[in-house]
Design a protein around this motif. Structure first.
Motif, PDB file in Angstrom:
ATOM      1  N   GLU A  41      20.768 -18.017  28.071  1.00 27.33           N
ATOM      2  CA  GLU A  41      21.101 -19.007  27.056  1.00 27.33           C
ATOM      3  C   GLU A  41      20.770 -18.437  25.687  1.00 27.33           C
ATOM      4  O   GLU A  41      19.772 -17.727  25.529  1.00 27.33           O
ATOM      5  N   GLU A  44      19.430 -20.132  40.199  1.00 30.57           N
ATOM      6  CA  GLU A  44      20.288 -19.038  39.752  1.00 30.57           C
ATOM      7  C   GLU A  44      19.751 -18.385  38.484  1.00 30.57           C
ATOM      8  O   GLU A  44      18.926 -18.944  37.775  1.00 30.57           O
ATOM      9  N   PRO A  48      18.088 -25.674  31.528  1.00 28.99           N
ATOM     10  CA  PRO A  48      17.832 -25.995  32.931  1.00 28.99           C
ATOM     11  C   PRO A  48      16.356 -25.726  33.258  1.00 28.99           C
ATOM     12  O   PRO A  48      15.821 -24.682  32.880  1.00 28.99           O
ATOM     13  N   SER A 104      25.758 -20.333  27.159  1.00 20.66           N
ATOM     14  CA  SER A 104      25.060 -20.661  28.403  1.00 20.66           C
ATOM     15  C   SER A 104      25.830 -20.020  29.548  1.00 20.66           C
ATOM     16  O   SER A 104      27.045 -20.183  29.664  1.00 20.66           O
ATOM     17  N   GLN A 116      13.981 -25.915  38.957  1.00 19.40           N
ATOM     18  CA  GLN A 116      15.081 -26.639  39.582  1.00 19.40           C
ATOM     19  C   GLN A 116      16.395 -25.867  39.535  1.00 19.40           C
ATOM     20  O   GLN A 116      17.395 -26.320  40.077  1.00 19.40           O
ATOM     21  N   GLU A 117      16.392 -24.719  38.876  1.00 28.73           N
ATOM     22  CA  GLU A 117      17.598 -23.892  38.766  1.00 28.73           C
ATOM     23  C   GLU A 117      17.327 -22.545  39.425  1.00 28.73           C
ATOM     24  O   GLU A 117      16.678 -21.684  38.825  1.00 28.73           O
ATOM     25  N   LYS A 119      16.569 -16.019  32.381  1.00 28.63           N
ATOM     26  CA  LYS A 119      15.769 -16.330  33.561  1.00 28.63           C
ATOM     27  C   LYS A 119      16.424 -15.647  34.749  1.00 28.63           C
ATOM     28  O   LYS A 119      17.595 -15.888  35.039  1.00 28.63           O
ATOM     29  N   TYR A 149      11.353 -18.571  31.897  1.00 31.63           N
ATOM     30  CA  TYR A 149      12.313 -17.845  31.079  1.00 31.63           C
ATOM     31  C   TYR A 149      11.584 -16.784  30.274  1.00 31.63           C
ATOM     32  O   TYR A 149      10.412 -16.944  29.933  1.00 31.63           O
ATOM     33  N   VAL A 195      19.940 -17.315  34.652  1.00 32.55           N
ATOM     34  CA  VAL A 195      20.423 -18.069  33.495  1.00 32.55           C
ATOM     35  C   VAL A 195      20.272 -17.220  32.241  1.00 32.55           C
ATOM     36  O   VAL A 195      19.255 -16.556  32.049  1.00 32.55           O
ATOM     37  N   LYS A 205      25.317 -18.866  33.858  1.00 32.15           N
ATOM     38  CA  LYS A 205      24.506 -18.929  35.074  1.00 32.15           C
ATOM     39  C   LYS A 205      25.160 -18.109  36.176  1.00 32.15           C
ATOM     40  O   LYS A 205      26.343 -17.809  36.122  1.00 32.15           O
TER      41      LYS A 205
END
Length: 176
Positions: free
Chosen positions: A45, A41, A34, A113, A38-39, A67, A74, A43, A115
């Motif tokens: 991964e 929240e 992501p 992944s 634009q994300e 993130k 990140y 994250v 979130k």
């Protein structure tokens, strides 16, 4: 004649491995993470990509990216063997907008992944596990510690991740 044919076949197969020159192998973003801008929240991964050159036939290199909520980048954590040969720690953490870069010609795949609130709760635990990693300055291809030992160890310290590394994550069992 059979010996020559075997050598020629082996040479052909080896040349078909990922790029034989790490300096020119792709490190472009894979476009599977992501975009941090634009994300909003948190994250987490975990990625894996075929190891470089012939090792990629049977092994992967794995790394962790986190993130925090609202962050513009990140934090990537990974263990890299050639850093030790240069007198640097094997464990390397850095900030980037592209945590899903090709691993020297090999496209990564998501192993995990996560979130949202659960990711936000676990990121400090991951950061602590990174700080506590016992083999920061060590790297051995087999049996470990290596790039797969690191995420496996983090997964043991943060069981809520439910991290399940692939069979090809050779060295992940060293952490047990």
């Amino acid at each position: 004649m059979k010996k020559i044919l075997c050598v020629a076949t082996l040479a052909t197969l080896l040349s078909a491995c990922s790029n034989s020159d790490w300096r020119t192998a792709s490190r472009e973003p894979a476009g599977i993470a992501p975009a941090p801008d634009q994300e909003p929240e948190a994250v987490i991964e975990v990625y894996g990509a075929d190891a470089f050159s012939w090792r990629g036939w049977f092994a992967v290199h794995t790394w962790i990216a986190t993130k925090e909520a609202g962050a513009s980048e990140y934090k990537v954590h990974e263990v890299v063997g050639w850093r030790v040969k240069r007198g640097q720690p094997a464990l390397y953490s850095y900030m980037t907008t592209t945590p899903d870069r090709y691993w020297f010609g090999a496209k990564p795949e998501k192993i995990l992944s996560m979130k949202g609130d659960k990711a936000a709760e676990l990121i400090p635990k991951i950061d602590q596990a990174v700080q506590d990693y016992p083999w920061k300055n060590d790297y051995t291809v087999f049996p470990g510690p290596n790039s797969n030992t690191f995420p496996a160890w983090v997964g043991l310290q943060v069981p809520e991740l439910e991290l399940d590394l692939p069979f090809s994550a050779i060295g992940s069992g060293y952490a047990n």
